[in-house]
Design a protein around this motif. Structure first.
Motif, mmCIF file in Angstrom:
data_model
loop_
_atom_site.group_PDB
_atom_site.id
_atom_site.type_symbol
_atom_site.label_atom_id
_atom_site.label_comp_id
_atom_site.label_asym_id
_atom_site.label_seq_id
_atom_site.Cartn_x
_atom_site.Cartn_y
_atom_site.Cartn_z
ATOM 1 N N SER A 112 -5.176 4.998 13.934
ATOM 2 C CA SER A 112 -3.821 4.782 13.411
ATOM 3 C C SER A 112 -3.664 5.209 11.955
ATOM 4 O O SER A 112 -4.386 4.725 11.077
ATOM 5 N N SER A 113 -2.725 6.088 11.701
ATOM 6 C CA SER A 113 -2.473 6.511 10.312
ATOM 7 C C SER A 113 -1.777 5.398 9.530
ATOM 8 O O SER A 113 -1.955 5.279 8.319
ATOM 9 N N LEU A 114 -0.994 4.581 10.222
ATOM 10 C CA LEU A 114 -0.323 3.470 9.541
ATOM 11 C C LEU A 114 -1.375 2.529 8.958
ATOM 12 O O LEU A 114 -1.241 2.019 7.847
ATOM 13 N N ASP A 229 3.631 10.964 4.528
ATOM 14 C CA ASP A 229 3.300 10.640 5.920
ATOM 15 C C ASP A 229 3.875 11.722 6.834
ATOM 16 O O ASP A 229 5.010 11.624 7.297
ATOM 17 N N TYR A 232 5.192 13.723 11.887
ATOM 18 C CA TYR A 232 5.837 14.601 12.878
ATOM 19 C C TYR A 232 5.675 16.088 12.528
ATOM 20 O O TYR A 232 6.545 16.900 12.850
ATOM 21 N N SER A 266 -1.621 11.888 12.274
ATOM 22 C CA SER A 266 -2.442 11.386 13.379
ATOM 23 C C SER A 266 -2.056 12.121 14.656
ATOM 24 O O SER A 266 -1.051 12.837 14.700
ATOM 25 N N SER A 268 -1.351 10.363 17.269
ATOM 26 C CA SER A 268 -0.733 9.285 18.070
ATOM 27 C C SER A 268 0.331 9.819 19.020
ATOM 28 O O SER A 268 0.399 9.416 20.171
ATOM 29 N N LYS A 269 1.196 10.687 18.520
ATOM 30 C CA LYS A 269 2.265 11.213 19.358
ATOM 31 C C LYS A 269 1.952 12.633 19.829
ATOM 32 O O LYS A 269 2.838 13.438 20.078
HETATM 33 C C1 LIG Z 1 6.823 7.992 10.153
HETATM 34 C C2 LIG Z 1 5.765 7.364 10.977
HETATM 35 N N1 LIG Z 1 4.542 7.207 10.465
HETATM 36 C C3 LIG Z 1 3.547 6.633 11.172
HETATM 37 C C4 LIG Z 1 3.756 6.161 12.450
HETATM 38 C C5 LIG Z 1 2.639 5.497 13.186
HETATM 39 O O1 LIG Z 1 1.543 6.337 13.173
HETATM 40 P P1 LIG Z 1 0.138 5.892 13.783
HETATM 41 O O2 LIG Z 1 0.307 5.698 15.227
HETATM 42 O O3 LIG Z 1 -0.763 7.046 13.439
HETATM 43 O O4 LIG Z 1 -0.291 4.631 13.089
HETATM 44 C C6 LIG Z 1 5.020 6.296 13.019
HETATM 45 C C7 LIG Z 1 5.293 5.769 14.365
HETATM 46 O O5 LIG Z 1 6.402 5.643 14.811
HETATM 47 C C8 LIG Z 1 6.046 6.905 12.257
HETATM 48 O O6 LIG Z 1 7.290 7.052 12.758
#
Ligand SMILES: Cc1ncc(COP(=O)(O)O)c(C=O)c1O
Length: 440
Positions: A112-114, A229, A232, A266, A268-269
């Motif tokens: 997770s980048s968050l 961040d 996308y 990341s 993630s998506k």
């Molecule tokens: C701008 C943004 N940053 C980070 C994330 C989450 O990223 P990660 O799943 O890598 O923690 C999201 C998820 O919606 C997002 O919209």
């Protein structure tokens, strides 16, 4: 990115209707609303999650490794064992191509980048940035929050008790006059949240000029960092019509500000939100500072998952091909919502919305004071939206007008129903507001 303002000629704008006309309109809308309530819908458009078909696209990743696989990296490292704190070379190469950075400036983390962003704030809070006073010892820490923005960014800085300052977003990015002034004058400002490409929720991408101005900031605080961040970065909806950013690390270096940015991304998506790989790109000085903490935190992240991603995609070309398949699933969903908004609301003067070329969201602005009502009306008829206000620091939208629409998860047939209900609720809330203003 163009922001669509409702301008269809054939219909009469609500703002031009008489009280009588509005009352008639509202009576019809309420009947229609009752019809929706009777449908007993249960739809969720609140979070930007990939749908099942998107997740299914990555199932091949489960087959690239098995008990018979050689789990060694090219340099012989056994991925099953401890070690390799900053990630395996192959993963750095793949992620560096995706992030447009030098592999030597990349750290690969967990899923997770968050989590990495939280960690950066937390480390700065307890131990400071590159020898500067830890933020916990300061009387006040302030943070710039371009808004509408990502609620979970704001949640982190709220959790640490920082004072969040809202920066208005434009279609070129944050209001840079304000950012430059505040950052250069106030040493208590330690950071800014940025989602530079296909932003959450508007889908805006920062213009070249905005990126150049970011790279040339002259912060009053030596420990100010831009939290870039790029969640996308490769999430285009269209093959040709794509947004492209100036690469921020290289631009900072050129501007004599090499340590100004932490850049996050990341998969993630791209693959699985629960089991992707996250990465950070930053200067060598910042990396050294971060690794000092990191080596006390872990012996290394999940290398088997890093290897799995590399073996599955092969290289950046494989990853981009995969993103084209993601876009084929998502494009019709975005277009469905946009077409319904245009058909139902075009010309009524009751809202404006974005038509993003990538990312995960559409942003809708109602007339001032209507967002909470719209979200509540949708909820009562069975469609859950992101809470109104969530896109602003402290959940307080000063105009009560922004709503984040997340079209990725529901199937198109559900999205059609949900988008139609949404437009109905926008009409009801707008007509009621206008009538109230007329004292009618
Ligand atoms: C701008 C943004 N940053 C980070 C994330 C989450 O990223 P990660 O799943 O890598 O923690 C999201 C998820 O919606 C997002 O919209």
């Amino acid at each position: 990115m163009t922001k669509k303002v409702a301008t269809k000629a054939a219909v009469k704008a609500y703002t031009e209707m008489t009280a009588e006309e509005l009352k008639n309109e509202l009576a019809g809308l309420k009947k229609e609303y009752e019809r929706y309530q009777a449908m007993d819908m249960r739809l969720d458009m609140s979070r930007g999650k990939p749908c099942k078909e998107q997740l299914d696209l990555s199932m091949g990743m489960m087959d690239v490794l098995s008990s018979g696989s050689d789990l060694r990296c090219e340099d012989g490292t056994d991925c099953r064992n401890y070690g390799v704190l900053t990630g395996i070379d192959e993963a750095k190469e793949l992620l560096s191509d995706m992030m447009e950075n030098n592999p030597n400036n990349i750290i690969i983390y967990g899923n997770s980048s968050l989590n990495v962003m939280y960690d950066c704030v937390s480390r700065s809070y307890t131990h400071g940035v590159m020898g500067n006073t830890p933020w916990c010892k300061l009387e006040k820490v302030k943070w710039l929050c371009p808004a509408p923005g990502y609620d979970r960014h704001f949640a982190i800085t709220e959790y640490f008790g920082f004072e969040m300052i809202t920066i208005p977003m434009t279609k070129d990015g944050p209001d840079m006059d304000m950012v430059e002034k505040l950052v250069s004058e106030d040493p208590a400002i330690k950071g800014i949240w940025c989602t530079p490409k296909y932003s959450n929720p508007q889908g805006y991408s920062y213009s070249d000029n905005t990126v150049r101005r970011f790279a040339r900031l002259k912060p009053a605080a030596p420990d100010f960092r831009i939290y870039w961040d790029n969640a996308y970065g490769v999430h285009h909806l269209y093959d040709q019509d794509q947004d492209h950013l100036i690469e921020i690390l290289a631009e900072c270096k050129r501007a004599g500000n090499p340590d100004l940015v932490y850049k996050f991304a990341s998969t993630s998506k791209i693959t699985f939100p629960g089991s992707g790989i996250a990465a950070m790109a930053t200067s060598s000085n910042n990396m050294e500072d971060i690794i000092k903490q990191m080596k006390n935190q872990t012996i290394g992240h999940d290398k088997v998952n890093q290897l799995r991603h590399v073996r599955y995609f092969g290289d950046i070309c494989g990853l981009m091909e995969h993103m084209r398949k993601q876009a084929d699933i998502l494009r019709p969903k975005f277009e469905t919502v946009e077409h319904i908004f245009e058909a139902e609301l075009g010309g009524l003067g009751v809202g404006q919305w974005t038509n993003p070329k990538g990312g995960y969201f559409i942003s809708f602005d109602t007339l001032e004071g209507c967002a909470k009502t719209v979200v509540a009306l949708c909820m009562k008829a069975g469609v859950k939206l992101t809470e109104a206000g969530a896109t602003f620091p402290y959940h307080k939208d000063p105009r009560d007008s922004n709503i984040r629409i997340a079209p990725t998860f529901p199937p198109v047939s559900d999205l059609e129903k949900a988008a139609l209900l949404f437009t109905l609720c926008v009409k009801i809330a707008s007509a009621e507001k206008l009538l109230k203003e007329m004292n009618a």
